[in-house]
Design a protein around this motif. Structure first.
Motif, PDB file in Angstrom:
ATOM      1  N   GLY A   1       1.853   5.844  -7.913  1.00 29.55           N
ATOM      2  CA  GLY A   1       1.673   6.259  -9.157  1.00 29.55           C
ATOM      3  C   GLY A   1       0.200   6.576  -9.203  1.00 29.55           C
ATOM      4  N   VAL A   2      -0.575   6.145  -8.613  1.00 27.41           N
ATOM      5  CA  VAL A   2      -2.018   5.922  -8.499  1.00 27.41           C
ATOM      6  C   VAL A   2      -2.613   6.810  -7.449  1.00 27.41           C
ATOM      7  N   PRO A   3      -3.887   7.414  -7.696  1.00 23.08           N
ATOM      8  CA  PRO A   3      -4.740   8.096  -6.603  1.00 23.08           C
ATOM      9  C   PRO A   3      -4.736   7.351  -5.240  1.00 23.08           C
ATOM     10  N   GLY A   4      -4.281   7.892  -4.314  1.00 24.70           N
ATOM     11  CA  GLY A   4      -4.411   7.230  -2.953  1.00 24.70           C
ATOM     12  C   GLY A   4      -3.304   6.450  -2.404  1.00 24.70           C
ATOM     13  N   ASP A   5      -2.234   6.318  -3.322  1.00 26.89           N
ATOM     14  CA  ASP A   5      -1.042   5.686  -3.184  1.00 26.89           C
ATOM     15  C   ASP A   5      -0.415   5.845  -1.713  1.00 26.89           C
ATOM     16  N   ALA A   6      -0.060   7.326  -1.369  1.00 25.04           N
ATOM     17  CA  ALA A   6       0.257   7.389  -0.128  1.00 25.04           C
ATOM     18  C   ALA A   6      -0.589   6.823   0.996  1.00 25.04           C
ATOM     19  N   GLU A   7      -1.814   7.026   0.921  1.00 19.26           N
ATOM     20  CA  GLU A   7      -2.664   6.683   2.114  1.00 19.26           C
ATOM     21  C   GLU A   7      -2.612   5.160   2.322  1.00 19.26           C
ATOM     22  N   ALA A   8      -2.662   4.608   1.036  1.00 21.10           N
ATOM     23  CA  ALA A   8      -2.839   3.069   0.960  1.00 21.10           C
ATOM     24  C   ALA A   8      -1.455   2.484   1.498  1.00 21.10           C
ATOM     25  N   LEU A   9      -0.200   2.855   1.166  1.00 20.58           N
ATOM     26  CA  LEU A   9       0.923   2.456   1.528  1.00 20.58           C
ATOM     27  C   LEU A   9       1.006   2.625   3.091  1.00 20.58           C
ATOM     28  N   PHE A  10       0.823   3.590   3.665  1.00 17.18           N
ATOM     29  CA  PHE A  10       0.668   4.073   5.037  1.00 17.18           C
ATOM     30  C   PHE A  10      -0.149   3.478   5.819  1.00 17.18           C
ATOM     31  N   ALA A  11      -1.250   3.060   5.137  1.00 19.04           N
ATOM     32  CA  ALA A  11      -2.320   2.105   6.296  1.00 19.04           C
ATOM     33  C   ALA A  11      -1.730   0.891   6.394  1.00 19.04           C
ATOM     34  N   ALA A  12      -1.333   0.502   5.305  1.00 17.70           N
ATOM     35  CA  ALA A  12      -0.609  -1.057   5.365  1.00 17.70           C
ATOM     36  C   ALA A  12       0.890  -1.007   6.368  1.00 17.70           C
ATOM     37  N   PHE A  13       1.344   0.019   6.359  1.00 16.98           N
ATOM     38  CA  PHE A  13       2.688   0.314   7.080  1.00 16.98           C
ATOM     39  C   PHE A  13       2.283   0.271   8.485  1.00 16.98           C
ATOM     40  N   ASP A  14       1.111   1.048   8.804  1.00 10.31           N
ATOM     41  CA  ASP A  14       0.878   1.268  10.512  1.00 10.31           C
ATOM     42  C   ASP A  14       0.444  -0.081  10.934  1.00 10.31           C
TER      43      ASP A  14
END
Length: 254
Positions: A66-79
């Motif tokens: 729910g914050v800017p860049g959330d998807a990018e941050a989550l998938f960076a951690a996921f990868d």
């Protein structure tokens, strides 16, 4: 249920409640689970420990939604965590479970509450799917967790209802878009479930009885009731089902 060995699943909001139940159930079927949490890393660690204690595999992924860049941050951690686990890169199952709810009628909901509800409940899943599809193998599964509030009128849950209605529309539209890749997209709509969110309502015998009375089985749902349906939708047994909404409420409001 289906064999998920060799599959990788990401379950958002899986530190507690329904998300934890789904994560543990998919792990039982052999999937490697990315346990996502927003802030409660202690609860997320408990989910991972539950999975590993039962012989499954899991790792934690922390990212605020729910914050800017959330998807990018989550998938960076996921990868990064996926690589550290030694597993092959990629994603097979994405469960959008994390949600935000600010109860209130039309005249009580603030701009901030409305924006936050939609940011977590529909904007975050939208862009998580967008990024997830870049990693998802053909034949993958996307499972969106909605709510019974979309099938009946709940004036005190109006913002939440709007967000979940949008999520169900996303499910149908996306299912047609990704069908050529063999990816299915479905929605699960739970009713009352025994989680931390409903703990206050269940605190008294009267409150618990009132909640149980919604179901034809006269009981409150359990996370496992929802998780078993998610496991079916994640499996090959559901390969011919897409764009659908599954009412998993125990026959509530019939």
């Amino acid at each position: 249920m289906g064999d998920l060995k060799g599959k990788t699943a990401l379950v958002t909001g899986s530190s507690r409640g329904i998300g934890r139940g789904i994560a543990q159930r998919l792990a039982e079927d052999g999937a490697l689970i990315a346990v996502h949490y927003g802030s409660n890393d202690i609860a997320a660690k408990e989910t991972v420990e539950n999975i590993t204690r039962a012989g499954g595999r899991a790792f934690m992924v922390g990212a605020e939604l729910g914050v800017p860049g959330d998807a990018e941050a989550l998938f960076a951690a996921f990868d990064a965590e996926l690589a550290a686990s030694g597993a092959e890169p990629g994603l097979d199952i994405l469960v959008n479970n994390a949600a935000q709810n600010f109860p209130g009628r039309m005249d009580a909901v603030t701009h901030e509450e409305f924006d936050r509800t939609l940011a977590v409940n529909i904007k975050a899943p939208f862009f998580l799917i967008q990024h997830g599809l870049q990693r998802m193998r053909d034949g993958g599964r996307i499972i969106n967790i909605s709510s019974a509030v979309t099938s009946t009128a709940h004036p005190t849950q109006i913002a939440y209802s709007v967000s979940k209605g949008a999520l169900e529309t996303l499910t149908r539209t996306l299912a047609k878009d990704v069908g050529a890749r063999g990816i299915t997209v479905n929605t699960i709509a739970p009713g009352w479930v025994e989680t931390d969110v409903t703990a206050a309502r269940r605190a008294t015998p009267e409150g618990r009885a009132a909640m149980a009375a919604f179901s034809v089985f006269n009981r409150i749902g359990r996370p496992s009731d929802i998780a078993d349906v998610a496991a079916f939708l994640a499996s090959d047994a559901s390969r011919w089902i897409t764009g659908q909404r599954f009412d998993v409420t125990g026959g509530s409001m019939l």
